[in-house]
Design an enzyme around this catalytic site. Sequence first.
Site, PDB file in Angstrom:
ATOM      1  N   LEU A   1     -24.146   4.299 -31.876  1.00 57.49           N
ATOM      2  CA  LEU A   1     -22.681   4.271 -32.004  1.00 57.49           C
ATOM      3  C   LEU A   1     -22.397   2.917 -32.631  1.00 57.49           C
ATOM      4  O   LEU A   1     -22.539   1.881 -31.974  1.00 57.49           O
ATOM      5  CB  LEU A   1     -21.999   4.422 -30.644  1.00 57.49           C
ATOM      6  N   ASP A   2     -22.036   2.906 -33.918  1.00 61.79           N
ATOM      7  CA  ASP A   2     -22.037   1.644 -34.661  1.00 61.79           C
ATOM      8  C   ASP A   2     -20.937   0.688 -34.201  1.00 61.79           C
ATOM      9  O   ASP A   2     -20.050   1.040 -33.430  1.00 61.79           O
ATOM     10  CB  ASP A   2     -21.985   1.896 -36.174  1.00 61.79           C
ATOM     11  N   ILE A   3     -21.010  -0.522 -34.701  1.00 64.82           N
ATOM     12  CA  ILE A   3     -20.155  -1.617 -34.236  1.00 64.82           C
ATOM     13  C   ILE A   3     -18.671  -1.327 -34.461  1.00 64.82           C
ATOM     14  O   ILE A   3     -17.819  -1.794 -33.703  1.00 64.82           O
ATOM     15  CB  ILE A   3     -20.570  -2.939 -34.936  1.00 64.82           C
TER      16      ILE A   3
END
Length: 233
Positions: free
Chosen positions: A109-111
């Site tokens: 779950l990207d930044i």
Amino acid sequence: MSSRGLCSRREADLWIERGWVFVDGVAVTELGSRIDPAANITIAREAERDQAKQVTILLHKPVGYVSGQPEPGCTPAVALISAETWQHQAGDPEFKPWMLRGLAPAGRLDIDSTGLLVLTQDGRVARKLIGEDSPVEKEYLVRVSGEMITNGLELLRHGLKLDGKPLKPAWVKQLNEDQLHIILTEGKKRQIRRMCEQVGLRVIGLKRVRVGKVRLGDLPLGQWRFLRADEHF
């Protein structure tokens, strides 16, 4: 043992070394031992108790935290797991610092994204969620800007490629001019953002609301809870 869903490879090695693994009733203590694929594998009660201690945590990740290895200047999402951010539920075990050991994200779950992030010590959970052949669905609400190309919705559902490889079919619904509802059964790096770019859209907000049968629900942003005994992905 890993392919049968009994444990992770690391756990299997440890249990074999400790004499906790039995093949057709006979203890196996040598790593790399070959067995009949149809053989019956059982584990000792010590291994069952060891596995029962492992925890799985559900975090509502905010923007600004990385799910995996921290990059320079970034904070890993696991840093949010503390007694102060714990959302208590009936029947929960008492939170202990040892629960952070070996706790790893089961999926990206990207930044720039928010929503449900699963962190686990249990190799069985990790394998189920991030294995190459995992059928587990991940559901997202996506806010976009721009103008979608002709047939863009159909392409998002099936017909796009990433890194030269065709993507699996996706469930995609356009909720309104600037919001999409997407369900995937794979998780390539920044997949939804890259998919949207190919059809003329830019993602300006992305929230994961479900992994398998487990929903984010009303878990507050930046807080976490234990996976309940009655919940399964």
